[in-house]
Design an enzyme around this catalytic site. Structure first.
Site, PDB file in Angstrom:
ATOM      1  N   ASP A  84      52.806  49.138  45.678  1.00  0.00           N
ATOM      2  CA  ASP A  84      54.012  48.125  44.280  1.00  0.00           C
ATOM      3  C   ASP A  84      55.740  49.134  44.743  1.00  0.00           C
ATOM      4  OD1 ASP A  84      52.336  47.378  43.272  1.00  0.00           O
ATOM      5  OD2 ASP A  84      52.571  47.867  41.806  1.00  0.00           O
ATOM      6  N   ASP A  85      56.446  47.421  45.194  1.00  0.00           N
ATOM      7  CA  ASP A  85      57.946  47.513  44.637  1.00  0.00           C
ATOM      8  C   ASP A  85      58.352  47.332  46.213  1.00  0.00           C
ATOM      9  OD1 ASP A  85      58.141  47.482  41.901  1.00  0.00           O
ATOM     10  OD2 ASP A  85      57.753  50.269  41.600  1.00  0.00           O
ATOM     11  N   HIS A 135      54.706  40.052  43.293  1.00  0.00           N
ATOM     12  CA  HIS A 135      54.978  41.595  42.441  1.00  0.00           C
ATOM     13  C   HIS A 135      56.195  40.913  41.655  1.00  0.00           C
ATOM     14  CE1 HIS A 135      54.946  45.552  40.713  1.00  0.00           C
ATOM     15  NE2 HIS A 135      55.597  45.746  41.138  1.00  0.00           N
ATOM     16  N   HIS A 139      61.750  42.166  39.783  1.00  0.00           N
ATOM     17  CA  HIS A 139      61.093  43.250  39.424  1.00  0.00           C
ATOM     18  C   HIS A 139      60.554  43.279  38.246  1.00  0.00           C
ATOM     19  CE1 HIS A 139      59.078  47.532  38.423  1.00  0.00           C
ATOM     20  NE2 HIS A 139      58.752  47.177  39.813  1.00  0.00           N
ATOM     21  N   HIS A 236      53.158  53.080  45.579  1.00  0.00           N
ATOM     22  CA  HIS A 236      54.892  52.135  45.643  1.00  0.00           C
ATOM     23  C   HIS A 236      54.967  52.905  46.771  1.00  0.00           C
ATOM     24  CE1 HIS A 236      54.295  52.376  41.194  1.00  0.00           C
ATOM     25  NE2 HIS A 236      54.864  51.912  40.843  1.00  0.00           N
TER      26      HIS A 236
END
Length: 705
Positions: A84-85, A135, A139, A236
């Protein structure tokens, strides 16, 4: 006085200015959204009701577009690594290198704003056989925001990926999510809404919690499934320091490979078709447009930061120059190197008057009461309709003459008085100005220097009891008189105010008298005197009290005329830039100073105010308060210093913070209006201020002469 007919009234520019400021705020707000992207997992909101049990106890892949939730789990010994991210320019390439070294594939849930910043990384992810999911764009916690915002976050992200790769995504992992057991009811409802636009929710079986940086062994333990079970593992590749994630991944992959695990994407792991589909032309173009908008907003924010930095540096530099020059001026005026002879030559005071019945008697009485040996007062009535001339005539004061003429404007009235004057030293005074007894004597003493052709006095606001008057009082003391000290030292005085100025007769005749082709005849005349080779100086002790506008409407009209006339005079005397001597000092010192601080920076001020509003929305309030207090203290120091130099009380300083909320905006909007009027070629009419007679209270009784 003089009346110029306006050809057209430029009002469309206000709409354009408003639209431009709204667009600027929108662009800055968009930049604020995309640059405040955070990373990490865990709950972003206080705990609420849990999701339905059939979902919270199910697999990590949720299809919620039907009446009944459909969930899927990964097959045994199948690991779907998810990141993620990202994409992150530092950590995503390192994660990809580790995956390639171990022949593993994974799924990357990317943040749309970061996709726009690093589209090449997204293309590399696809080129190396990995899968991409959404995603959100910033965020954002979709479970704790309005539905329209959540839909926009998903749409922007889908378009961003389409613009970068030509593919559309269907997988979606909400930020701040973890395993199905941790799913809350608000987030579950947000996932159902997302399913309506074709998104399949992906949570995790194992949360490595690498965003906490617990150490490589802890991350490896948290990511390792038990008993050979399949799992979607949450890790991540962006949003912070991911060095532990990279190191843990390099240990986890060979260890699980030895245990018989295969590493694949989420879609392959559940046996579903490919989740990424070819994007239509509309989605690709929308993605490219959003990327350009984000890039442009970033450039705009950088430009605004640069503008603020330049303005701050210029403001501090200006203050430094003003303080140094003021100290030099004080030493020169109050402690002269040598005593000069006293000037007592006859003086002719010329008072142009048009409908000045409220103040003319006080003005004339103050002049006649001057402690000066020989003077005459010439009141030129420029076609007044309120009995101005009759008031002066009824006073029957010795040495006072009244000349009547048809209305022809202030410059014509001044020139009439100049022709009628008998003395070689002439003082030009507005019809609403009151002198102190020693003003005239102090004003002309500078003529002891044969190089001096004109002298500016110190204008003070008489009607300062109300808030608007206090603001103008501070402006006169800070913005006008502090500047005049600097101009005096630098020998580039651009304006002798119409309220109080002294000239040699020969100088006025040499430059052709008072010009009538600009609305700021005082500025125009002063610049002509400088270009003729004469020095123009400032006498701070020669005090004249004048009546300032008592309403915002009157203030607007007065400053509009001043600013427009100053622009005219600056353009008229632009050739001074290349001249030698006093004219060159005006051109290379005075004109650039006026351009920067009276035109350019005021024109940029509306954008600065919008940037301040943007700061209130997106920057920490502690920093904003600190910056505002710092600037206010700097302004307060400047104001206090200027008040002390002028021997004024510090009491009006309390009005300074409020001056920034109304008065400052009026002043810069005046500049905007003046520049637009000048650019489109309109001629501004003379705007006369309504007099109330408040300055008259300061006039002393006239002695019998």
């Amino acid at each position: 006085m003089a009346r110029h007919v306006a050809r057209r009234d430029p009002r469309a520019h206000w709409l354009l200015l408003l639209l431009g400021l709204v667009a600027l705020l929108a662009a800055l707000s968009f930049n604020g959204l995309v640059t405040n992207v955070r990373g990490g997992s865990g709950p972003a909101q206080t705990p609420t009701a849990p999701a339905p049990k059939q979902v919270s106890a199910a697999g990590p892949v949720l299809r919620l577009d039907g009446p009944t939730p459909v969930t899927r789990r990964l097959a045994p010994r199948t690991l779907a690594l998810t990141f993620d991210d990202g994409p992150d320019p530092r950590w995503t390439p390192q994660v990809l290198d580790v995956l390639r070294r171990h022949h593993a594939r994974a799924t990357f849930f990317v943040v749309g704003a970061r996709v726009n910043e690093h589209p090449e990384l997204v293309r590399r992810i696809l080129a190396e056989g990995h899968e991409i999911g959404s995603h959100t764009f910033t965020h954002a916690d979709v479970g704790n925001m309005p539905g329209w915002r959540a839909k926009a976050e998903l749409a922007w992200t889908r378009n961003a990926i389409a613009g970068a790769t030509g593919r559309e995504v269907t997988l979606f992992r909400p930020p701040f999510s973890s395993t199905p057991a941790a799913l809350t009811r608000p987030l579950y409802d947000a996932l159902r809404d997302a399913a309506g636009s074709g998104h399949v929710a992906v949570l995790a079986d194992r949360d490595a919690r690498d965003w906490e940086r617990p150490g490589v062994p802890a991350i490896v333990r948290a990511a390792t499934p038990q008993g050979g079970a399949g799992a979607a593992v949450l890790m991540h590749d962006g949003g912070g320091d991911r060095s532990q994630t990279v190191a843990a991944l390099d240990q986890l992959l060979p260890r699980l490979a030895q245990a018989g695990y295969r590493f694949t994407t989420v879609s392959e792991g559940i046996g579903a078709p490919a989740s990424m589909l070819p994007a239509g032309a509309g989605a690709r173009l929308s993605g490219i447009a959003v990327r350009w908008a984000q890039t442009g907003a970033g450039w705009l924010a950088s430009a605004m930061n640069l503008l603020l930095g330049v303005a701050l540096v210029l403001g501090v530099a200006r203050l430094g120059v003003q303080v140094v020059c003021a100290q030099l001026h004080v030493r020169r005026v109050r402690r002269p190197r040598r005593r000069r002879p006293v000037v007592g030559a006859p003086v002719s005071v010329i008072v142009p008057a048009y409908n000045e019945a409220a103040n003319i008697a006080a003005t004339v009485r103050s002049l006649v009461a001057s402690a000066y040996p020989t003077l005459e007062v010439i009141v030129v009535d420029d076609g007044s309709s309120d009995g101005t001339a009759e008031i002066v005539e009824r006073m029957r004061l010795r040495g006072v003459r009244v000349i009547r003429q048809a209305n022809a404007g202030k410059p014509a009235a001044l020139n009439t008085g100049i022709r009628a004057a008998r003395a070689d030293l002439l003082v030009l005074v507005d019809g609403d100005t009151v002198f102190q007894p020693d003003t005239l004597h102090r004003l002309v003493q500078g003529f002891a220097d044969p190089r001096v052709g004109a002298i500016s006095g110190n204008t003070k606001v008489a009607n300062r009891r109300r808030l608007l008057g206090r603001w103008q009082h501070l402006e006169y003391v800070i913005g006008f008189n502090l500047d005049r000290r600097m101009y005096d030292v630098l020998e580039c005085m651009p304006t002798i105010p119409g309220a109080i100025g002294a000239f040699r007769r020969e100088v006025l005749l040499a430059v052709g008298g008072v010009p009538a082709d600009t609305l700021a005849e005082d500025t125009d005349l002063t610049m002509k005197v400088l270009r003729a080779g004469w020095r123009v100086v400032y006498e701070e002790r020669a005090i004249a009290w004048t009546e300032a506008p008592s309403s915002l409407r009157q203030l607007w009209r007065q400053r509009y005329r001043w600013c427009y006339g100053t622009l005219q005079a600056m353009w008229k005397h632009r050739h001074a830039l290349g001249e030698p001597g006093a004219g060159g000092k005006l051109g290379r010192r005075g004109l650039p100073y006026l351009t920067v601080f009276q035109v350019v920076l005021p024109l940029a001020a509306p954008a600065v105010d919008v940037f301040a509003l943007y700061g209130l929305l997106f920057l920490p309030w502690s920093k904003l308060v600190l910056a505002w207090v710092g600037l206010l203290l700097l302004q307060g120091f400047t104001a206090a210093y200027a008040l002390r130099l002028d021997r004024e009380r510090f009491g009006p300083l309390w009005a300074l913070p409020f001056q920034q909320l109304v008065y400052r905006q009026v002043m810069y909007l005046v500049v905007v209006q003046s520049v637009v009027t000048a650019v489109i070629g309109n001629r501004l009419r003379w705007q006369r201020m309504a007099r109330t007679g408040e300055a008259a209270a300061l006039a002393p009784p006239a002695p019998v002469r």
